[in-house]
Scaffold this motif. Structure first.
Motif, mmCIF file in Angstrom:
data_model
loop_
_atom_site.group_PDB
_atom_site.id
_atom_site.type_symbol
_atom_site.label_atom_id
_atom_site.label_comp_id
_atom_site.label_asym_id
_atom_site.label_seq_id
_atom_site.Cartn_x
_atom_site.Cartn_y
_atom_site.Cartn_z
ATOM 1 N N THR A 192 52.545 -4.760 37.299
ATOM 2 C CA THR A 192 51.406 -5.470 37.035
ATOM 3 C C THR A 192 51.328 -6.085 35.652
ATOM 4 O O THR A 192 52.370 -5.354 34.778
ATOM 5 C CB THR A 192 50.206 -4.505 37.177
ATOM 6 N N ALA A 193 51.074 -7.164 35.282
ATOM 7 C CA ALA A 193 51.173 -7.876 34.044
ATOM 8 C C ALA A 193 49.539 -8.080 33.753
ATOM 9 O O ALA A 193 48.742 -8.734 34.555
ATOM 10 C CB ALA A 193 51.985 -9.086 34.231
ATOM 11 N N SER A 194 49.327 -7.869 32.448
ATOM 12 C CA SER A 194 47.875 -8.362 31.821
ATOM 13 C C SER A 194 47.776 -9.924 31.984
ATOM 14 O O SER A 194 46.512 -10.221 32.054
ATOM 15 C CB SER A 194 47.598 -7.798 30.808
ATOM 16 N N GLY A 195 48.837 -10.444 31.946
ATOM 17 C CA GLY A 195 48.895 -11.890 31.657
ATOM 18 C C GLY A 195 49.043 -12.506 30.145
ATOM 19 O O GLY A 195 49.318 -13.827 30.113
ATOM 20 N N GLY A 196 48.811 -11.590 29.426
ATOM 21 C CA GLY A 196 48.846 -11.849 27.966
ATOM 22 C C GLY A 196 47.827 -12.701 27.398
ATOM 23 O O GLY A 196 47.052 -13.126 27.976
ATOM 24 N N ALA A 197 48.301 -13.123 26.187
ATOM 25 C CA ALA A 197 47.168 -13.967 25.207
ATOM 26 C C ALA A 197 46.848 -15.060 25.753
ATOM 27 O O ALA A 197 45.771 -15.668 25.466
ATOM 28 C CB ALA A 197 47.897 -13.980 23.674
ATOM 29 N N HIS A 259 47.267 -8.794 36.838
ATOM 30 C CA HIS A 259 46.203 -7.758 36.905
ATOM 31 C C HIS A 259 45.519 -7.725 35.603
ATOM 32 O O HIS A 259 45.847 -6.764 34.657
ATOM 33 C CB HIS A 259 46.727 -6.424 37.589
ATOM 34 N N PRO A 260 44.449 -8.627 35.205
ATOM 35 C CA PRO A 260 43.776 -8.661 33.987
ATOM 36 C C PRO A 260 43.264 -7.577 33.367
ATOM 37 O O PRO A 260 43.410 -7.436 32.261
ATOM 38 C CB PRO A 260 42.932 -9.867 34.141
ATOM 39 N N GLN A 261 42.858 -6.513 34.175
ATOM 40 C CA GLN A 261 42.131 -5.212 33.569
ATOM 41 C C GLN A 261 43.259 -4.291 33.162
ATOM 42 O O GLN A 261 42.728 -3.468 32.465
ATOM 43 C CB GLN A 261 41.384 -4.673 34.480
ATOM 44 N N SER A 262 44.532 -4.361 33.732
ATOM 45 C CA SER A 262 45.339 -3.373 33.030
ATOM 46 C C SER A 262 45.225 -2.153 33.254
ATOM 47 O O SER A 262 45.085 -1.170 32.450
ATOM 48 C CB SER A 262 46.001 -3.619 31.439
ATOM 49 N N VAL A 310 34.523 0.075 35.050
ATOM 50 C CA VAL A 310 35.656 -0.931 35.037
ATOM 51 C C VAL A 310 34.894 -2.283 36.024
ATOM 52 O O VAL A 310 35.219 -3.414 35.885
ATOM 53 C CB VAL A 310 36.914 -0.694 35.636
ATOM 54 N N GLY A 311 34.317 -1.698 37.178
ATOM 55 C CA GLY A 311 33.745 -2.737 38.208
ATOM 56 C C GLY A 311 34.774 -3.363 39.010
ATOM 57 O O GLY A 311 34.518 -2.782 40.091
ATOM 58 N N ALA A 312 35.427 -4.278 38.645
ATOM 59 C CA ALA A 312 36.237 -4.769 39.717
ATOM 60 C C ALA A 312 37.787 -4.851 39.063
ATOM 61 O O ALA A 312 37.960 -4.891 37.920
ATOM 62 C CB ALA A 312 35.809 -6.350 39.754
ATOM 63 N N LEU A 313 38.913 -4.708 40.035
ATOM 64 C CA LEU A 313 39.854 -4.937 39.912
ATOM 65 C C LEU A 313 40.494 -5.994 40.496
ATOM 66 O O LEU A 313 40.474 -6.094 41.695
ATOM 67 C CB LEU A 313 40.766 -3.691 40.127
ATOM 68 N N THR A 314 41.114 -7.075 39.713
ATOM 69 C CA THR A 314 41.530 -8.444 40.455
ATOM 70 C C THR A 314 43.055 -8.411 40.107
ATOM 71 O O THR A 314 43.458 -8.040 39.202
ATOM 72 C CB THR A 314 40.736 -9.487 39.704
ATOM 73 N N PHE A 315 43.714 -9.382 41.109
ATOM 74 C CA PHE A 315 45.026 -9.684 41.165
ATOM 75 C C PHE A 315 45.137 -11.025 41.665
ATOM 76 O O PHE A 315 44.544 -11.731 42.260
ATOM 77 C CB PHE A 315 45.680 -8.652 42.135
ATOM 78 N N ARG A 316 46.237 -11.619 40.858
ATOM 79 C CA ARG A 316 46.831 -13.116 41.160
ATOM 80 C C ARG A 316 48.260 -12.976 41.141
ATOM 81 O O ARG A 316 48.727 -12.353 40.287
ATOM 82 C CB ARG A 316 45.772 -14.093 40.463
ATOM 83 N N ALA A 317 48.725 -14.074 41.781
ATOM 84 C CA ALA A 317 50.373 -14.367 41.562
ATOM 85 C C ALA A 317 50.389 -15.189 40.198
ATOM 86 O O ALA A 317 49.457 -15.811 39.977
ATOM 87 C CB ALA A 317 50.738 -15.083 42.552
ATOM 88 N N PRO A 318 51.626 -14.638 39.507
ATOM 89 C CA PRO A 318 51.749 -15.441 38.265
ATOM 90 C C PRO A 318 52.127 -16.816 38.408
ATOM 91 O O PRO A 318 52.913 -17.202 39.364
ATOM 92 C CB PRO A 318 52.846 -14.812 37.501
#
Ligand code: NAD
Ligand code: MG
Length: 416
Positions: A192-197, A259-262, A310-318
């Motif tokens: 998993t990656a936060s996606g960074g700044a 996965h922006p929530q890390s 946290v509420g929601a865990l979301t995921f997307r392809a980079p």
């Protein structure tokens, strides 16, 4: 009581390791420290932990350190002053320190390679934070681990998550992360990656990215180099190669998911299609502690995960267009041999130039790509240590020269 040698003690990983030693004083003690330039913090650490040995990367500053220690008030002075060491030899001696059981590798960059090898050759177990060492020199490091019997415990949060998920599989029973052969029963890894700044930036705006923008991470607090690597997603690319060497999977079975929530730190898919994940707040102390306590788990009073909060865990392809460094890392990993060393050194040098405001953020992948293209003709499939060190030095020089040409073409156009 486990005795620790902490390499890079003044950095983000190093200071968190020392906080853990203070939090669990009956479990861990610190016998050796190494640091770069932050003597103020290092002196404080010597007062608090009274190590047996301290090594400075820059030997010319040893006399200053000695004077500072000799000048301490009697109330602050440790009962015994540490042995002071300097330069590469000193770092290697601290890494192989005879009373150390576990070496935490918190040096940033390929500068950690020789001390890491010294620790392995001395048979020490390692808490591996310094991923660049494994990426640049996997083909050199893995056989050394095999020979010495040292265990490589991953401190990187994603690889710790994978390691934790693999407990109870035949893989964990071998307690050896060092063979580089496929882990039995492991089918796929999802890092998993936060996606960074820049995860929410319009790619068209990335040419405006400043050093301040790139060094503010949305979820994790880390050193500057790895924070820039997170913004470019090179960090995740490096972690793909790290996972390849640690867990033996080929690159088609190591994936990245944003996965922006890390909260999920990574996932494994096992042979029967079961997917396991490890969850927690984004806090490096947990993966570091697991390296220190493994195979035990220690009771901590830390903030407990509440998924309703946290509420929601979301995921997307980079998006490869947003993150060209990710593709460069996969390609270098697949090429193997000395290519990851060339790519890693090019990245280290390009990031250093970006942090000095010599180049644009978007120049980083261009410079790395140029080096990797040039290295194709010279790739060594089964490199020795000296091959790796030579490629590392060549790639840095090649980036400096290419950056100078870029600057000559487009001077003074850097964002403020
Ligand atoms: P940092 O910049 O905060 O600290 C680096 C440490 O290494 C400092 O003590 C510095 O003095 C020392 N150092 C720097 N250059 C050196 C040299 N040439 N020779 C000897 N010592 C030198 O870095 P960090 O964020 O703690 O990262 C350390 C390593 O851990 C990196 O490889 C990084 O990828 C990895 N890592 C860090 C985190 C994190 O949360 N910070 C997470 C995962 C992995
Ligand atoms: Mg990581």
């Amino acid at each position: 009581m486990k005795a620790l040698s902490v390499l890079g003690s003044t950095g983000s990983i190093g200071t968190q390791t020392l906080e853990l030693a203070e939090e669990f004083p009956d479990r861990f003690k610190v016998v050796a420290l190494t640091a770069g330039n932050n003597l103020d913090l290092l002196v404080e650490q010597i007062i608090r932990h009274a190590p047996e040995a301290v090594a400075l990367a820059h030997p010319e500053r040893l006399s200053e350190l000695r004077e500072r220690l000799n000048g301490l008030e009697p109330s602050q002075r440790p009962a015994r002053l540490p042995e002071l060491l300097g330069g590469n030899e000193g770092l290697e001696a601290a890494a192989a320190w005879s009373t150390a059981d576990l070496v935490v590798t918190g040096i940033v960059g390929c500068a950690g390679l020789l001390p890491t090898l010294a620790a392995i050759r001395a048979g020490k177990d390692l808490a591996l934070a310094n991923k660049e060492t494994l990426i640049a020199a996997g083909p050199v490091v893995l056989p050394e681990l095999e020979k010495s019997g040292s265990r490589l415990l991953p401190a990187d949060s994603e690889h710790s998550a994978i390691f934790q998920c693999l407990q109870g599989t035949p893989y964990a029973e071998t307690a050896r992360l060092s063979t580089g052969t496929p882990t039995p029963g492991l089918r796929r890894i999802q890092l998993t990656a936060s996606g960074g700044a820049f995860r929410d930036w319009d790619p068209a705006d990335l040419h405006k990215a400043t050093v301040a923008d790139a060094t503010s991470h949305p979820n994790w607090s880390m050193g500057r180099k790895i924070t820039v690597d997170s913004a470019s997603l090179m960090n995740k690319g490096l972690e793909v190669i790290e996972a390849h060497y640690l867990f033996g999977l080929d690159y088609d079975h190591i994936e990245i998911v944003v996965h922006p929530q890390s909260i999920i730190h990574s996932m494994v898919e096992l042979a029967d299609s079961s997917v396991l994940a490890q969850l927690g707040w984004p806090d490096m102390k947990l993966p570091i502690l697991y390296c220190l306590s493994w195979p035990e788990r220690l009771d901590t009073p830390w903030r407990r995960l509440d998924l309703t909060e946290v509420g929601a865990l979301t995921f997307r392809a980079p998006d490869p267009a947003r993150y060209p460094c990710m593709e460069l890392a996969y390609a270098a990993g697949r090429a193997g041999g000395t290519m990851p060393a060339a790519m890693n050194a090019a990245n280290e040098q390009a990031v250093a130039l970006f942090l000095e405001e010599q180049i644009h953020f978007l120049d980083i992948p261009k410079l790395i790509d140029g080096v990797c293209e040039r290295h194709k003709a010279d790739l060594t499939a089964h490199p020795s240590l000296s091959d790796v060190l030579a490629v590392d030095a060549w790639a840095r020089q090649a980036v400096r020269e290419a950056a100078a040409r870029l600057q000559a073409k487009t001077p003074a156009a850097l964002p403020a």
